[in-house]
Enzyme design. Structure first.
Site, mmCIF file in Angstrom:
data_model
loop_
_atom_site.group_PDB
_atom_site.id
_atom_site.type_symbol
_atom_site.label_atom_id
_atom_site.label_comp_id
_atom_site.label_asym_id
_atom_site.label_seq_id
_atom_site.Cartn_x
_atom_site.Cartn_y
_atom_site.Cartn_z
ATOM 1 N N SER A 66 -4.978 -0.382 11.209
ATOM 2 C CA SER A 66 -5.988 -1.412 10.706
ATOM 3 C C SER A 66 -7.790 -1.650 11.576
ATOM 4 O O SER A 66 -7.560 -1.661 13.106
ATOM 5 C CB SER A 66 -5.673 -2.793 10.650
ATOM 6 O OG SER A 66 -6.037 -4.303 10.895
ATOM 7 N N ILE A 99 0.287 -1.367 0.203
ATOM 8 C CA ILE A 99 0.097 0.112 0.151
ATOM 9 C C ILE A 99 0.854 1.511 -0.258
ATOM 10 O O ILE A 99 0.435 2.255 -0.824
ATOM 11 C CB ILE A 99 -0.650 -0.351 1.228
ATOM 12 C CG1 ILE A 99 -1.910 -1.623 0.737
ATOM 13 C CG2 ILE A 99 -1.459 1.473 0.896
ATOM 14 C CD1 ILE A 99 -2.869 -1.077 2.497
ATOM 15 N N LYS A 110 -2.244 -1.420 16.740
ATOM 16 C CA LYS A 110 -3.177 -0.786 15.849
ATOM 17 C C LYS A 110 -3.953 0.550 16.100
ATOM 18 O O LYS A 110 -4.493 1.230 15.941
ATOM 19 C CB LYS A 110 -3.889 -1.509 14.370
ATOM 20 C CG LYS A 110 -2.409 -2.574 14.092
ATOM 21 C CD LYS A 110 -2.436 -1.671 12.605
ATOM 22 C CE LYS A 110 -0.692 -1.338 11.859
ATOM 23 N NZ LYS A 110 -0.251 -0.739 11.349
ATOM 24 N N TYR A 128 0.010 -6.959 16.971
ATOM 25 C CA TYR A 128 -1.400 -6.002 15.843
ATOM 26 C C TYR A 128 -2.084 -5.485 16.349
ATOM 27 O O TYR A 128 -2.213 -4.189 16.154
ATOM 28 C CB TYR A 128 -0.636 -7.178 14.942
ATOM 29 C CG TYR A 128 -0.981 -6.685 13.843
ATOM 30 C CD1 TYR A 128 -0.244 -5.832 12.210
ATOM 31 C CD2 TYR A 128 -2.453 -6.439 13.072
ATOM 32 C CE1 TYR A 128 -0.860 -5.374 11.923
ATOM 33 C CE2 TYR A 128 -2.676 -5.613 10.952
ATOM 34 C CZ TYR A 128 -1.650 -5.178 11.423
ATOM 35 O OH TYR A 128 -2.867 -4.609 9.431
ATOM 36 N N THR A 152 -1.627 -7.786 -0.496
ATOM 37 C CA THR A 152 0.307 -6.699 -0.719
ATOM 38 C C THR A 152 0.979 -8.219 0.112
ATOM 39 O O THR A 152 0.619 -9.586 0.267
ATOM 40 C CB THR A 152 0.521 -6.243 0.539
ATOM 41 O OG1 THR A 152 -0.527 -6.428 1.744
ATOM 42 C CG2 THR A 152 -1.094 -4.920 0.621
HETATM 43 N N1 LIG Z 1 -2.339 -5.052 3.520
HETATM 44 C C1 LIG Z 1 -3.982 -5.370 3.948
HETATM 45 O O1 LIG Z 1 -4.761 -5.341 4.237
HETATM 46 C C2 LIG Z 1 -3.837 -4.049 5.258
HETATM 47 C C3 LIG Z 1 -5.271 -3.645 6.181
HETATM 48 C C4 LIG Z 1 -4.908 -3.081 7.253
HETATM 49 C C5 LIG Z 1 -3.559 -2.783 7.639
HETATM 50 N N2 LIG Z 1 -2.545 -2.789 7.058
HETATM 51 C C6 LIG Z 1 -2.194 -1.753 7.069
HETATM 52 O O2 LIG Z 1 -1.057 -0.524 6.217
HETATM 53 C C7 LIG Z 1 0.878 -0.966 6.158
HETATM 54 C C8 LIG Z 1 0.735 -1.398 5.285
HETATM 55 O O3 LIG Z 1 0.514 -2.899 4.758
HETATM 56 P P1 LIG Z 1 1.678 -3.197 3.296
HETATM 57 O O4 LIG Z 1 0.024 -4.994 3.401
HETATM 58 O O5 LIG Z 1 1.259 -2.921 2.185
HETATM 59 O O6 LIG Z 1 2.608 -4.222 4.150
HETATM 60 P P2 LIG Z 1 3.992 -4.805 3.067
HETATM 61 O O7 LIG Z 1 2.999 -4.843 1.945
HETATM 62 O O8 LIG Z 1 4.182 -5.651 4.013
HETATM 63 O O9 LIG Z 1 4.525 -3.876 3.135
HETATM 64 C C9 LIG Z 1 4.686 -2.805 4.253
HETATM 65 C C10 LIG Z 1 6.077 -1.921 4.198
HETATM 66 O O10 LIG Z 1 6.708 -1.160 5.188
HETATM 67 C C11 LIG Z 1 7.903 -1.405 5.137
HETATM 68 N N3 LIG Z 1 8.366 -1.846 6.406
HETATM 69 C C12 LIG Z 1 8.663 -2.565 7.474
HETATM 70 N N4 LIG Z 1 8.878 -1.514 8.496
HETATM 71 C C13 LIG Z 1 9.789 -0.454 8.773
HETATM 72 C C14 LIG Z 1 10.576 0.019 8.844
HETATM 73 N N5 LIG Z 1 10.780 -0.504 10.501
HETATM 74 N N6 LIG Z 1 10.443 0.477 9.222
HETATM 75 C C15 LIG Z 1 10.868 1.392 7.114
HETATM 76 N N7 LIG Z 1 10.144 0.454 6.638
HETATM 77 C C16 LIG Z 1 8.972 -0.452 7.138
HETATM 78 C C17 LIG Z 1 8.376 -2.463 4.352
HETATM 79 O O11 LIG Z 1 9.705 -2.753 3.781
HETATM 80 P P3 LIG Z 1 10.407 -4.249 3.714
HETATM 81 O O12 LIG Z 1 10.392 -4.299 2.282
HETATM 82 O O13 LIG Z 1 11.642 -3.337 3.906
HETATM 83 O O14 LIG Z 1 9.972 -5.195 4.730
HETATM 84 C C18 LIG Z 1 6.932 -2.927 3.336
HETATM 85 O O15 LIG Z 1 7.906 -1.306 2.408
HETATM 86 C C19 LIG Z 1 0.648 -1.546 7.213
HETATM 87 O O16 LIG Z 1 0.226 -0.745 8.445
HETATM 88 C C20 LIG Z 1 -0.366 -2.063 7.616
HETATM 89 O O17 LIG Z 1 -0.374 -2.511 9.234
HETATM 90 C C21 LIG Z 1 -2.826 -3.723 5.851
#
Ligand SMILES: NC(=O)c1ccc[n+]([C@@H]2O[C@H](COP(=O)([O-])OP(=O)(O)OC[C@H]3O[C@@H](n4cnc5c(N)ncnc54)[C@H](OP(=O)(O)O)[C@@H]3O)[C@@H](O)[C@H]2O)c1
Length: 328
Positions: free
Chosen positions: A185, A61, A214, A210, A245
Site C-alpha cells: 500500500s 481487488i 505494508k 497496517y 472496495t
Molecule cells: N483498496 C485500496 O484502496 C487499497 C489501497 C492500498 C492497498 N490495498 C491492498 O490491496 C489488497 C486488497 O484490498 P481490498 O481493498 O481489495 O480489500 P477487501 O475488499 O477487504 O478484500 C480483501 C480480501 O482479502 C481476504 N482476506 C482477508 N484476510 C484473509 C485471510 N486471512 N485469508 C484469506 N483471505 C483473506 C478477504 O476475505 P473475506 O471476504 O473473507 O474477508 C477479501 O477477499 C489488500 O492487501 C490491501 O491492503 C488496497
C-alpha cells in the site's frame, strides 16, 4: 493520444509529480493520465497455459485480478478463507467467462498451520505455478491474534505469505519464469521498518500497524527478489492506489465518503499486478511498482533501509514461520 508526441523524460517528470502529490497519483486521476504513456497491455493470450494463484480473491481487488487473469487465459486458483464466498466467486467468474478455468481454494492465510496444510495439498495437485499474488489484506481496529498467537495483520500480510512462498518454491521454480507479487500500500511510505515489536504488542493501532506491515511487505519482496535472483522466479511488490472496495468501506468509511468520486475502479487497482505477472518486466532493486512503473521505496526525506535492520527483520520472519534463514 494527447501524450503520444511528448518525450519520455517529460512524461517521466509528470509521472514523478503525480507520485509525490498523493491525491493526484493515487486516485483515478493518476491512472487516467498514466495510461496514456504507460507500457503496452499484455497480449490477450499472454497467460494461456499458465497457472496463477491469487489470495484474498473473494472481494475487491483480488476478485478483479482473478477475473483479469482468467481473461488472459490463465488457470486461476482463487483463494479465500470463506468457502461459501469462494464458491460464489468461482461461479461468478465462470458464468462471465465461459471456458475459463477457475479453481476455488480455501485457506486462511493468517493461520500458519492452515497454510502448511493447504500448500502440501496444493503441491500434490499442481505441477508448477507461474504467478503467486499475495493480495489478502485487512486493517482491524482492535489487536486480534491468530491460532498461533500472532497479531493478525502481521500474520496476514507477512507471516502467511512468507510461509506460502517458501513452501511453494518448488512449484514456482518448476514454472521456469514465475512471478511472486506482494500487494502492499502507498500507506507504507508513512512507516519506517520497525523491528523491535513486529507483533505490535505495545502500541497497536489499526492504521499504524497496517502501514508498518505494508512496509514490511516491500522489504520482504525485495529480499525475496535478491534471494531468488538467477532461479527464474521474480519477486515484486506494488501498491494499487486508492480503490473503491469492500475493504475501504469497512475499514476507512470516512476516508471513502470524502474521496469516493476520485477512488479508482477495481480494474485500475488490479492492473499493475496482472501486468507484472503477464509481462515480467525488468526490475531493479527495490522492486516496488505502481501504475506499471517502478517507484522509490522511500522518499527523499526518509532514510533508505539499514541493512542490519533488514537482516534482523528477515531473521525474525524466518524464526516466526520456522523457515530457512538463507538470506544473504
Ligand atoms: N483498496 C485500496 O484502496 C487499497 C489501497 C492500498 C492497498 N490495498 C491492498 O490491496 C489488497 C486488497 O484490498 P481490498 O481493498 O481489495 O480489500 P477487501 O475488499 O477487504 O478484500 C480483501 C480480501 O482479502 C481476504 N482476506 C482477508 N484476510 C484473509 C485471510 N486471512 N485469508 C484469506 N483471505 C483473506 C478477504 O476475505 P473475506 O471476504 O473473507 O474477508 C477479501 O477477499 C489488500 O492487501 C490491501 O491492503 C488496497
Amino acid at each position: 493520444m494527447v501524450f503520444s508526441n511528448v518525450s519520455r523524460p517529460v512524461t517521466g517528470i509528470i509521472d514523478g509529480v503525480l507520485d509525490r502529490a498523493l491525491v493526484l497519483g493515487y486516485t483515478k486521476i493518476g491512472s487516467g493520465l498514466r495510461r496514456r504513456w504507460w507500457p503496452a497491455d499484455p497480449d490477450p493470450d499472454a497467460l494461456v497455459g499458465k497457472r496463477v494463484l491469487v489470495t484474498g480473491a473473494t472481494a475487491g481487488i483480488g476478485l478483479e485480478m482473478a477475473r483479469a487473469f482468467a481473461r488472459l487465459g490463465a488457470t486461476v486458483h482463487l483463494l479465500g478463507r470463506n468457502p461459501t464466498k469462494v464458491r460464489h466467486c468461482v461461479a461468478e467468474i465462470s458464468a462471465e467467462l465461459p471456458g475459463a478455468e477457475v479453481i476455488g481454494e480455501v485457506c486462511d492465510v493468517s493461520d500458519l498451520d492452515a497454510v502448511a496444510a493447504w500448500t502440501s495439498n496444493f503441491a500434490d495437485r499442481v505441477p508448477a505455478l507461474d504467478g503467486l499474488v499475495h493480495n489478502a489484506g485487512l486493517m482491524p481496529k482492535e489487536r486480534l491474534v491468530t491460532p498461533q498467537g500472532h497479531e493478525l495483520q502481521l500474520a496476514t500480510h507477512i507471516l502467511g505469505p512468507h510461509l506460502m512462498t517458501e513452501r511453494l518454491l518448488p512449484l514456482l521454480r518448476a514454472a521456469r519464469g514465475a512471478s511472486v507479487v506482494f500487494v502492499s500500500s502507498g500507506g507504507m511510505y508513512s512507516a519506517p521498518l520497525v523491528v523491535e515489536d513486529l507483533e505490535s504488542n505495545h502500541d497497536y493501532n489499526g492504521v499504524r500497524t497496517y502501514a508498518r506491515t505494508k512496509r514490511m511487505q516491500v522489504v520482504l519482496a525485495d529480499a525475496w527478489a535478491h534471494r531468488l535472483a538467477g532461479t527464474g522466479v521474480k519477486a515484486e511488490s506494488m501498491h494499487p492506489g486508492w480503490v473503491d472496495t469492500p475493504g475501504v468501506a469497512e475499514y476507512l468509511p470516512r476516508f471513502r465518503v470524502i474521496t469516493r468520486p476520485l477512488l479508482r475502479e477495481l480494474a485500475d487497482g488490479a492492473d499493475t499486478v496482472v501486468w507484472l505477472v503477464a509481462t515480467r518486466p525488468e526490475s531493479k532493486p527495490g522492486h516496488f511498482w505502481h501504475d506499471r512503473a517502478q517507484r522509490p521505496t522511500t522518499f527523499g526525506w526518509q532514510r533508505s533501509e539499514n541493512p542490519a535492520k533488514v537482516r534482523r527483520f528477515l531473521h525474525q520472519v524466518s524464526d516466526l514461520t520456522g523457515t530457512s534463514k538463507a538470506w544473504s
